[in-house]
Design a protein around this motif. Sequence first.
Motif, mmCIF file in Angstrom:
data_model
loop_
_atom_site.group_PDB
_atom_site.id
_atom_site.type_symbol
_atom_site.label_atom_id
_atom_site.label_comp_id
_atom_site.label_asym_id
_atom_site.label_seq_id
_atom_site.Cartn_x
_atom_site.Cartn_y
_atom_site.Cartn_z
ATOM 1 N N UNK A 138 49.006 -5.062 45.671
ATOM 2 C CA UNK A 138 49.806 -3.843 45.448
ATOM 3 C C UNK A 138 49.290 -2.927 44.338
ATOM 4 N N UNK A 139 47.992 -2.955 44.029
ATOM 5 C CA UNK A 139 47.495 -2.205 42.871
ATOM 6 C C UNK A 139 47.830 -0.720 42.981
ATOM 7 N N UNK A 140 47.571 -0.101 44.141
ATOM 8 C CA UNK A 140 47.759 1.346 44.261
ATOM 9 C C UNK A 140 49.228 1.737 44.162
ATOM 10 N N UNK A 141 50.111 1.018 44.847
ATOM 11 C CA UNK A 141 51.528 1.383 44.802
ATOM 12 C C UNK A 141 52.087 1.176 43.404
ATOM 13 N N UNK A 142 51.626 0.163 42.697
ATOM 14 C CA UNK A 142 52.076 -0.031 41.316
ATOM 15 C C UNK A 142 51.660 1.152 40.446
ATOM 16 N N UNK A 143 50.463 1.677 40.661
ATOM 17 C CA UNK A 143 50.010 2.834 39.890
ATOM 18 C C UNK A 143 50.801 4.090 40.240
ATOM 19 N N UNK A 144 51.102 4.286 41.518
ATOM 20 C CA UNK A 144 51.904 5.445 41.910
ATOM 21 C C UNK A 144 53.267 5.399 41.239
ATOM 22 N N UNK A 145 53.882 4.238 41.214
ATOM 23 C CA UNK A 145 55.182 4.103 40.548
ATOM 24 C C UNK A 145 55.061 4.393 39.059
ATOM 25 N N UNK A 146 53.993 3.930 38.424
ATOM 26 C CA UNK A 146 53.793 4.225 37.002
ATOM 27 C C UNK A 146 53.665 5.725 36.773
ATOM 28 N N UNK A 147 52.952 6.415 37.675
ATOM 29 C CA UNK A 147 52.788 7.861 37.527
ATOM 30 C C UNK A 147 54.122 8.574 37.689
#
Length: 314
Positions: free
Chosen positions: A128-137
Amino acid sequence: MTNAKPDPEVLAAQEQFQREGLAAGDVLTQPVEEARAATRRFQAWLNQGGPQVASVTEHVLGTTPPLQLRIYRPAAEGPLPTYLHIHGGGFALGSLDALDRWKREIAAEAGMIVVGLDYALAPEHPYPAAIDQVLAALRWLRDGATEFGVDGRRLAVGGDSAGGNLALGALLRLRDAGEAGPRLGAIIYGMLSAAHDTPSHRELGDGRFGLSTAKLDWFWTRYLPDAALRQDPAAAPLHAELAGLPEMLLQAAALDPLLDDTLNLDRRLTAAGVPHAMTVYPGVPHGFIGQTAVLEKARAARAEVVAALRRALG
């Protein structure tokens, strides 16, 4: 779909790309780094021209790996509504420069801040690396970006292709966590399900319009090494419960094997009572929105996004 034919403008654009020696990378015939480089060259050509904006600023969030954002600010005063756009590329291609011209156009025409991001790519960084980053953004834009002029109460999120998957997934996660989220989601020919037995895959998945079922299977396999995750609503959000989402804008390309992902999302949003609008643009293939320099339908789709942003964010 049996009479699916490209617009004359699409055919002319494809001839121009061939003369320029440009094409999106092909993960089936090139190592992933070569495919990424070819995609960057193609996108750099598409990004030429377009409007200037008042400022373009980059900012890094301390995620793992670090997440680089690019913030496009129009010539407008005060805290501004903000749209986060997540680029496509099958979770494996694309960069911070993807849709740079389009994002400048949206910022200038909507009078809003537009943010792009350089999320972690598969296969090096699978789900889930990308979705975790989107949520952080999104959380940073909501709660911590005031120094950049962001009005965290007036946010929208969207994405094209794999980015549409990440945008929808982020909205679902914020909903499930009971957190304040964006007022609008824009899902543009989203890559929402790993099911490849749909009518649009059967008719349009042979690759003659660019994207193919075989390429999509390659992308899903690298993004989700555990095949069981293909049915997980967290990774393939077309399988999720959709009630409680904000207003949604759906856009699709008629010459796209992913067309049924959007049509099915439209039906499921209707059943869930989620307010939304959908437009299927005839005669154009997957990826068309980035071709505003050469396609009238790309400009029409951009205008539809701008209008939806203005309605939702004021």
